[in-house]
Scaffold this active site. Sequence first.
Site, PDB file in Angstrom:
ATOM      1  N   GLY A   1     -31.364  -7.652  -2.622  1.00 16.58           N
ATOM      2  CA  GLY A   1     -31.756  -8.961  -2.120  1.00 16.58           C
ATOM      3  C   GLY A   1     -32.177  -9.857  -3.268  1.00 16.58           C
TER       4      GLY A   1
ATOM      5  CD  GLN B   1     -36.596 -12.249  -6.478  1.00 17.06           C
ATOM      6  OE1 GLN B   1     -35.874 -12.238  -5.488  1.00 17.06           O
ATOM      7  NE2 GLN B   1     -36.840 -11.165  -7.202  1.00 17.06           N
TER       8      GLN B   1
ATOM      9  CB  CYS C   1     -39.708  -6.808  -6.964  1.00 14.25           C
ATOM     10  SG  CYS C   1     -39.437  -8.594  -6.927  1.00 14.25           S
ATOM     11  CG  LEU C   2     -33.691  -7.564  -8.648  1.00 17.21           C
ATOM     12  CD1 LEU C   2     -32.559  -8.491  -8.215  1.00 17.21           C
ATOM     13  CD2 LEU C   2     -33.160  -6.439  -9.532  1.00 17.21           C
TER      14      LEU C   2
ATOM     15  CG  HIS D   1     -39.189  -7.702  -1.146  1.00 14.19           C
ATOM     16  ND1 HIS D   1     -39.809  -6.695  -1.872  1.00 14.19           N
ATOM     17  CD2 HIS D   1     -38.653  -8.540  -2.077  1.00 14.19           C
ATOM     18  CE1 HIS D   1     -39.663  -6.943  -3.167  1.00 14.19           C
ATOM     19  NE2 HIS D   1     -38.954  -8.050  -3.327  1.00 14.19           N
ATOM     20  CD  GLU D   2     -35.371 -10.549  -1.128  1.00 18.03           C
ATOM     21  OE1 GLU D   2     -35.872 -11.387  -1.901  1.00 18.03           O
ATOM     22  OE2 GLU D   2     -35.035  -9.417  -1.510  1.00 18.03           O
TER      23      GLU D   2
ATOM     24  CG  HIS E   1     -39.601 -12.927  -3.580  1.00 18.72           C
ATOM     25  ND1 HIS E   1     -40.388 -12.814  -4.713  1.00 18.72           N
ATOM     26  CD2 HIS E   1     -38.864 -11.789  -3.530  1.00 18.72           C
ATOM     27  CE1 HIS E   1     -40.136 -11.646  -5.302  1.00 18.72           C
ATOM     28  NE2 HIS E   1     -39.218 -11.000  -4.595  1.00 18.72           N
TER      29      HIS E   1
HETATM   30  O1  GNR Z   1     -33.245  -4.640  -5.154  1.00 19.32           O
HETATM   31  C1  GNR Z   1     -34.287  -4.567  -4.485  1.00 19.32           C
HETATM   32  N1  GNR Z   1     -34.605  -3.390  -3.884  1.00 19.32           N
HETATM   33  C2  GNR Z   1     -35.641  -3.256  -2.984  1.00 19.32           C
HETATM   34  C3  GNR Z   1     -36.042  -1.973  -2.652  1.00 19.32           C
HETATM   35  C4  GNR Z   1     -37.027  -1.770  -1.740  1.00 19.32           C
HETATM   36  C5  GNR Z   1     -37.645  -2.852  -1.142  1.00 19.32           C
HETATM   37  C6  GNR Z   1     -37.274  -4.140  -1.465  1.00 19.32           C
HETATM   38  C7  GNR Z   1     -36.269  -4.343  -2.377  1.00 19.32           C
HETATM   39  S1  GNR Z   1     -35.780  -5.957  -2.757  1.00 19.32           S
HETATM   40  C8  GNR Z   1     -35.183  -5.734  -4.388  1.00 19.32           C
HETATM   41  C9  GNR Z   1     -34.553  -7.000  -4.904  1.00 19.32           C
HETATM   42  C10 GNR Z   1     -35.605  -8.091  -5.009  1.00 19.32           C
HETATM   43  O2  GNR Z   1     -36.440  -8.126  -5.838  1.00 19.32           O
HETATM   44  N2  GNR Z   1     -35.590  -8.999  -4.059  1.00 19.32           N
HETATM   45  O3  GNR Z   1     -36.522  -9.951  -4.058  1.00 19.32           O
HETATM   46 NI    NI Z   2     -38.258  -9.117  -5.006  1.00 23.09          NI
END
Ligand code: GNR
Ligand code: NI
Length: 170
Positions: free
Chosen positions: A46, A51, A92-93, A134-135, A138
């Site tokens: 995601g 980001q 998270c990236l 999660h997104e 953000h």
């Molecule tokens: O790549 C991602 N893997 C992930 C793994 C577990 C829970 C959430 C994520 S999201 C993350 C990519 C990211 O940072 N999205 O904002």
């Molecule tokens: Ni993230």
Amino acid sequence: MALLPILRYPDPRLHKVAKPVQAVDDRIRTLVRDMAETMYDAPGVGLAATQVDVHERVVVIDVSEDSNDLRVLINPEIIWKSEETQVYEEGCLSVPGIYDEVERAARIRVRTLNQEGQTVEFDAEGLLAVCVQHELDHLMGKVFVEYLSSLKQNRIKTRLRKQEREAMKA
Ligand code: GNR
Ligand code: NI
């Protein structure tokens, strides 16, 4: 097509609140294409516009095994959350190399615009439900580490600032 630079925690721009998209036009479709390319390249499941330092409500997600099921969410809203929760080890990236458990709603219902500007709804569970929550965090300026203890958050900040310094020297 373009790869976009991803902001790294603790960058203060990760805490900006995204504004709704006013019109799903070519500018937004280009942003979506570049975000999808950046997500697949990373690789991640995601990516939120926040980001890549764009503070509008745009998200791309692909939790499929073969990375061939792109979901584009524009002005997404969670319209229902289950009482039941699930704990998932998140990454998270924007917080590279850090993984920890977060508890969230197990099932959700999402209302969003797609790339054509049409309103669609879908239900999510498992990793998709984790990823949408999660997104959407953000887009509200929230990074998953904010669910962890302040001790852990401070350790993560120290570790990432050190990584940043090492990368500068190299
Ligand atoms: O790549 C991602 N893997 C992930 C793994 C577990 C829970 C959430 C994520 S999201 C993350 C990519 C990211 O940072 N999205 O904002
Ligand atoms: Ni993230």
